[in-house]
Write a protein that holds these residues in place. Structure first.
Motif, PDB file in Angstrom:
ATOM      1  N   ASP A  52      16.445   4.605  12.320  1.00 11.01           N
ATOM      2  CA  ASP A  52      15.066   5.037  12.544  1.00 11.01           C
ATOM      3  C   ASP A  52      14.923   6.549  12.388  1.00 11.01           C
ATOM      4  O   ASP A  52      13.954   7.048  11.806  1.00 11.01           O
ATOM      5  CB  ASP A  52      14.600   4.611  13.942  1.00 11.01           C
ATOM      6  CG  ASP A  52      14.387   3.111  14.046  1.00 11.01           C
ATOM      7  OD1 ASP A  52      14.263   2.456  12.998  1.00 11.01           O
ATOM      8  OD2 ASP A  52      14.358   2.601  15.186  1.00 11.01           O
ATOM      9  N   GLY A  53      15.894   7.281  12.936  1.00  6.75           N
ATOM     10  CA  GLY A  53      15.846   8.736  12.826  1.00  6.75           C
ATOM     11  C   GLY A  53      15.985   9.212  11.388  1.00  6.75           C
ATOM     12  O   GLY A  53      15.285  10.128  10.952  1.00  6.75           O
ATOM     13  N   LEU A  54      16.888   8.581  10.637  1.00  2.57           N
ATOM     14  CA  LEU A  54      17.049   8.951   9.229  1.00  2.57           C
ATOM     15  C   LEU A  54      15.815   8.599   8.417  1.00  2.57           C
ATOM     16  O   LEU A  54      15.421   9.343   7.519  1.00  2.57           O
ATOM     17  CB  LEU A  54      18.280   8.236   8.647  1.00  2.57           C
ATOM     18  CG  LEU A  54      19.638   8.747   9.107  1.00  2.57           C
ATOM     19  CD1 LEU A  54      20.748   7.857   8.565  1.00  2.57           C
ATOM     20  CD2 LEU A  54      19.860  10.191   8.659  1.00  2.57           C
ATOM     21  N   ARG A  55      15.192   7.469   8.731  1.00  4.08           N
ATOM     22  CA  ARG A  55      13.972   7.092   8.025  1.00  4.08           C
ATOM     23  C   ARG A  55      12.873   8.133   8.248  1.00  4.08           C
ATOM     24  O   ARG A  55      12.197   8.561   7.314  1.00  4.08           O
ATOM     25  CB  ARG A  55      13.494   5.727   8.512  1.00  4.08           C
ATOM     26  CG  ARG A  55      12.208   5.229   7.835  1.00  4.08           C
ATOM     27  CD  ARG A  55      11.625   4.091   8.609  1.00  4.08           C
ATOM     28  NE  ARG A  55      11.287   4.522   9.968  1.00  4.08           N
ATOM     29  CZ  ARG A  55      11.044   3.693  10.969  1.00  4.08           C
ATOM     30  NH1 ARG A  55      11.127   2.386  10.785  1.00  4.08           N
ATOM     31  NH2 ARG A  55      10.743   4.155  12.164  1.00  4.08           N
TER      32      ARG A  55
ATOM     33  N   ARG B 203       5.615  14.764  18.346  1.00  2.00           N
ATOM     34  CA  ARG B 203       6.170  13.697  17.534  1.00  2.00           C
ATOM     35  C   ARG B 203       7.439  14.161  16.831  1.00  2.00           C
ATOM     36  O   ARG B 203       8.394  13.422  16.675  1.00  2.00           O
ATOM     37  CB  ARG B 203       5.141  13.237  16.504  1.00  2.00           C
ATOM     38  CG  ARG B 203       3.931  12.560  17.111  1.00  2.00           C
ATOM     39  CD  ARG B 203       2.952  12.159  16.051  1.00  2.00           C
ATOM     40  NE  ARG B 203       3.547  11.181  15.167  1.00  2.00           N
ATOM     41  CZ  ARG B 203       2.982  10.788  14.035  1.00  2.00           C
ATOM     42  NH1 ARG B 203       1.833  11.324  13.647  1.00  2.00           N
ATOM     43  NH2 ARG B 203       3.579   9.880  13.285  1.00  2.00           N
ATOM     44  N   PHE B 204       7.471  15.410  16.387  1.00  4.55           N
ATOM     45  CA  PHE B 204       8.652  15.944  15.729  1.00  4.55           C
ATOM     46  C   PHE B 204       9.848  15.945  16.666  1.00  4.55           C
ATOM     47  O   PHE B 204      10.963  15.578  16.297  1.00  4.55           O
ATOM     48  CB  PHE B 204       8.358  17.353  15.224  1.00  4.55           C
ATOM     49  CG  PHE B 204       9.521  18.016  14.562  1.00  4.55           C
ATOM     50  CD1 PHE B 204      10.297  18.927  15.246  1.00  4.55           C
ATOM     51  CD2 PHE B 204       9.853  17.707  13.248  1.00  4.55           C
ATOM     52  CE1 PHE B 204      11.378  19.537  14.630  1.00  4.55           C
ATOM     53  CE2 PHE B 204      10.927  18.315  12.630  1.00  4.55           C
ATOM     54  CZ  PHE B 204      11.684  19.234  13.332  1.00  4.55           C
ATOM     55  N   ASN B 205       9.617  16.309  17.921  1.00  5.78           N
ATOM     56  CA  ASN B 205      10.705  16.324  18.889  1.00  5.78           C
ATOM     57  C   ASN B 205      11.215  14.916  19.182  1.00  5.78           C
ATOM     58  O   ASN B 205      12.408  14.700  19.360  1.00  5.78           O
ATOM     59  CB  ASN B 205      10.240  16.991  20.181  1.00  5.78           C
ATOM     60  CG  ASN B 205      10.051  18.499  20.010  1.00  5.78           C
ATOM     61  OD1 ASN B 205      10.671  19.094  19.130  1.00  5.78           O
ATOM     62  ND2 ASN B 205       9.210  19.093  20.825  1.00  5.78           N
ATOM     63  N   ILE B 206      10.297  13.953  19.269  1.00  4.49           N
ATOM     64  CA  ILE B 206      10.710  12.578  19.528  1.00  4.49           C
ATOM     65  C   ILE B 206      11.576  12.072  18.393  1.00  4.49           C
ATOM     66  O   ILE B 206      12.604  11.425  18.608  1.00  4.49           O
ATOM     67  CB  ILE B 206       9.463  11.686  19.725  1.00  4.49           C
ATOM     68  CG1 ILE B 206       8.777  12.032  21.044  1.00  4.49           C
ATOM     69  CG2 ILE B 206       9.840  10.213  19.709  1.00  4.49           C
ATOM     70  CD1 ILE B 206       7.468  11.294  21.264  1.00  4.49           C
ATOM     71  N   ARG B 207      11.193  12.369  17.162  1.00  3.61           N
ATOM     72  CA  ARG B 207      11.969  11.913  16.018  1.00  3.61           C
ATOM     73  C   ARG B 207      13.334  12.571  15.983  1.00  3.61           C
ATOM     74  O   ARG B 207      14.334  11.939  15.667  1.00  3.61           O
ATOM     75  CB  ARG B 207      11.185  12.198  14.728  1.00  3.61           C
ATOM     76  CG  ARG B 207      10.013  11.243  14.545  1.00  3.61           C
ATOM     77  CD  ARG B 207       9.117  11.663  13.420  1.00  3.61           C
ATOM     78  NE  ARG B 207       8.016  10.708  13.269  1.00  3.61           N
ATOM     79  CZ  ARG B 207       6.965  10.912  12.521  1.00  3.61           C
ATOM     80  NH1 ARG B 207       6.834  12.046  11.866  1.00  3.61           N
ATOM     81  NH2 ARG B 207       6.014   9.998  12.422  1.00  3.61           N
ATOM     82  N   ASN B 208      13.382  13.861  16.282  1.00  2.00           N
ATOM     83  CA  ASN B 208      14.668  14.534  16.364  1.00  2.00           C
ATOM     84  C   ASN B 208      15.538  13.912  17.444  1.00  2.00           C
ATOM     85  O   ASN B 208      16.752  13.768  17.285  1.00  2.00           O
ATOM     86  CB  ASN B 208      14.472  16.023  16.648  1.00  2.00           C
ATOM     87  CG  ASN B 208      14.213  16.813  15.382  1.00  2.00           C
ATOM     88  OD1 ASN B 208      14.376  16.295  14.284  1.00  2.00           O
ATOM     89  ND2 ASN B 208      13.800  18.050  15.530  1.00  2.00           N
ATOM     90  N   GLY B 209      14.914  13.544  18.579  1.00  2.00           N
ATOM     91  CA  GLY B 209      15.660  12.923  19.657  1.00  2.00           C
ATOM     92  C   GLY B 209      16.218  11.576  19.263  1.00  2.00           C
ATOM     93  O   GLY B 209      17.343  11.217  19.641  1.00  2.00           O
TER      94      GLY B 209
END
Length: 273
Positions: A261-264, A3-9
């Protein structure tokens, strides 16, 4: 970890798209392949690569140059409108939360009334009085943004007013204005940044719609929305006239949405883990 990688992406993808958009917009201020308003009738409706990288429109104008300048026109209009709307809306929201009671109810009902008027309708009413143009588009979009930020910041500020550190500040005799400046507003910064990123995409889409209806920047200034309007007549002969600005609008909106979305996910402490 997944999940962390998806959010970073998500954040990286949004930042890459918006960064490219900003870079192209800034580059258009100092350089374009051709003068975007220069007409070359002999080279009209040339497909991509036949005359320039992306071809020409019905007047022989270079599409790449028009898209680059259109990026600046769309982005600058959206940024100004969102900045104005976010500033006014945030001030209204934190003021309503600080005063509460009748003041809060009146301000929120006023925001409901403004929110009920879509920006296109607001631009049409403004255009009837002051004429169409960039100023009209900025005011119409900013007016629509005010209730969005006002309701968001008011709801978040009301939650903060119930927190222990705010209650402690009140018990020490701090004024509500001082508490708002030193405790409430700093804790709303991340929320406002995320909302600004998301609303920028909506503002670009709205500006394109206003330009499509002739309520944005007047010709010959290139805008993505006006390019779509001009392309209607030539869809069967030159579909790239509509595909290219439509793709630019879609990418811009997608980029800002992904960035928001990424910043959130990055700034919201509840989603960090």
């Amino acid at each position: 970890m997944r999940r962390f990688n998806i959010r970073n992406g998500t954040l990286l993808s949004g930042a890459t798209i918006t960064g490219a958009l900003v870079a192209i917009a800034l580059l258009s201020l100092v350089w374009t392949p051709q003068v975007p308003t220069k007409m070359q009738i002999a080279a009209k409706l040339r497909p991509p690569l036949a005359h320039g990288l992306l071809g020409t429109d019905q007047f022989g104008r270079d599409l790449l140059s028009m898209l680059m300048v259109g990026a600046w026109n769309s982005l600058s209009t959206a940024v100004l409108a969102v900045a104005i709307g976010a500033t006014i809306g945030t001030l209204v929201g934190i003021f309503a939360a600080a005063r509460r009671g009748v003041v809060e109810a009146l301000l929120m009902r006023l925001c409901d009334i403004i929110f009920a008027l879509p920006p296109i309708l607001s631009a049409m009413m403004l255009g009837a009085f002051i004429g169409s143009g960039r100023f009209t588009a900025i005011v119409a979009i900013a007016t629509f943004m005010v209730p969005v930020f006002a309701r968001l910041t008011c709801a978040a500020a009301l939650q903060l007013w119930a927190r222990d550190f705010v209650l402690a500040a009140e018990s020490l005799g701090r004024s509500r204005g001082g508490i708002t400046v030193t405790h409430i507003l700093p804790n709303l910064t991340n929320l406002i940044i995320v909302q600004v990123s998301i609303q920028l995409g909506l503002a670009i889409l709205t500006e394109a719609g206003l330009s499509f209806l002739g309520l944005g920047m007047p010709p010959p200034a290139p805008t993505w929305g006006r390019m779509l309007w001009d392309a209607q007549t030539y869809l069967s002969l030159a579909p790239w006239l509509a595909i290219l600005p439509g793709l630019a609008i879609a990418l811009a909106v997608l980029g800002f949405n992904l960035l928001g979305d990424g910043l959130r996910d990055r700034l919201d402490p509840r989603l960090r883990h």
